[in-house]
Design a protein around this motif. Structure first.
Motif, short mmCIF file in Angstrom:
data_model
loop_
_atom_site.label_atom_id
_atom_site.label_comp_id
_atom_site.label_asym_id
_atom_site.label_seq_id
_atom_site.Cartn_x
_atom_site.Cartn_y
_atom_site.Cartn_z
N TYR A 297 0.82 -1.20 0.00
CA TYR A 297 0.00 0.00 0.00
C TYR A 297 0.86 1.26 0.00
CZ TYR A 297 -4.07 -2.94 1.04
OH TYR A 297 -5.07 -3.87 0.98
N ARG A 298 1.95 1.26 0.77
CA ARG A 298 2.85 2.42 0.77
C ARG A 298 3.48 2.62 -0.60
NH1 ARG A 298 4.24 0.27 5.88
NH2 ARG A 298 6.08 -0.75 5.00
N LYS A 299 3.87 1.53 -1.20
CA LYS A 299 4.48 1.58 -2.53
C LYS A 299 3.49 2.11 -3.56
CE LYS A 299 6.65 -1.58 -5.89
NZ LYS A 299 7.10 -2.99 -6.08
N LEU A 300 2.27 1.62 -3.52
CA LEU A 300 1.26 2.06 -4.49
C LEU A 300 0.91 3.53 -4.29
CD1 LEU A 300 -1.16 -1.02 -4.50
CD2 LEU A 300 0.60 -0.45 -6.20
N GLU A 301 0.86 3.97 -3.04
CA GLU A 301 0.57 5.38 -2.77
C GLU A 301 1.68 6.26 -3.34
OE1 GLU A 301 -1.43 8.73 -1.49
OE2 GLU A 301 -2.12 6.65 -1.58
N ASP A 302 2.93 5.88 -3.13
CA ASP A 302 4.05 6.67 -3.65
C ASP A 302 4.12 6.62 -5.17
OD1 ASP A 302 4.87 7.60 -1.22
OD2 ASP A 302 6.53 6.21 -0.97
N LEU A 303 4.00 5.43 -5.74
CA LEU A 303 4.07 5.32 -7.20
C LEU A 303 2.87 5.99 -7.87
CD1 LEU A 303 5.44 1.70 -7.78
CD2 LEU A 303 6.68 3.87 -7.81
N GLY A 304 1.79 6.16 -7.11
CA GLY A 304 0.64 6.88 -7.64
C GLY A 304 0.98 8.31 -8.02
N LEU A 305 1.94 8.90 -7.32
CA LEU A 305 2.38 10.25 -7.68
C LEU A 305 3.01 10.25 -9.06
CD1 LEU A 305 3.10 13.20 -7.19
CD2 LEU A 305 5.06 12.42 -5.81
#
Length: 208
Positions: A170-178
């Protein structure tokens, strides 16, 4: 097979009846669960030597770095310098997180957003449009749906998939979402949809 028009080859599949998934009018938990089950099957398929030879293997870091400056040329015309600076700092932090861009050896759909998920009247799911299929990090297949529908939608998908570290994912997806938003800011006006462009700007605003 291979085609002069499409350098990585092409696929054919039977006609699938259904309508694109719409979160507001679907049993979202069932849809999310079916997507997770489908991705688990996809990502555990053994790859053949021919697939390694013909399918692209994506360099995610290179792709992301190539997106930053074109996106900020657009962003700087709409946001004040302070907000631009805050976004650049966040982008630099994400780009400097090596494990976000480590390669993988899974077979990927690589463009799994809502318009590529069809639902039949009976609630059965089909995934279409495999033109961007390739080899790489399986976590990437969760990114578009997480970006567009959020963690609440994607949670049953992750559970059904059986991901080994959901919190880190979830942290990875939130960051890569940027980075995904930066890509859409440059891509959507020519090749995407108006909703994608609006969503990208809304995502940036929510991060400020």
């Amino acid at each position: 097979g291979r085609s002069n028009a499409w350098p990585f080859g092409y696929t054919a599949q039977e006609f699938v009846e259904g309508k694109p998934f719409v979160a507001e009018s679907s049993d979202t938990r069932s849809v999310s669960t079916q997507i997770g089950q489908a991705l688990r099957t996809l990502h555990t398929l053994p790859l053949t030597p021919a697939q390694y030879e013909t399918l692209p293997s994506y360099d995610r870091l290179q792709e992301a770095e190539a997106t930053v400056e074109p996106a900020f040329q657009i962003i700087e015309d709409r946001l004040n310098p302070r907000d631009c600076g805050r976004l650049r700092s966040e982008v630099d932090r994400v780009l400097a997180t090596p494990h976000y861009f480590e390669g993988g050896t899974a077979l990927l759909h690589n463009d799994l957003h809502a318009e590529h998920v069809l639902m039949s009247n009976e609630g059965d799911l089909a995934i279409i449009d495999w033109a961007d299929a390739g080899i790489g990090d399986p976590d990437i297949d969760f990114l578009p749906l997480h970006w567009s529908h959020g963690q609440a939608f994607i949670a049953p998908c992750i559970e059904a998939y059986g991901h080994e570290d959901p919190a880190s994912l979830y942290r990875k997806l939130e960051d890569l979402g940027l980075l995904y938003s930066l890509m859409l800011i440059t891509y959507a006006p020519k090749y995407g949809t108006a909703n994608e462009a609006v969503g990208a700007w809304e995502d940036l605003a929510a991060r400020l």
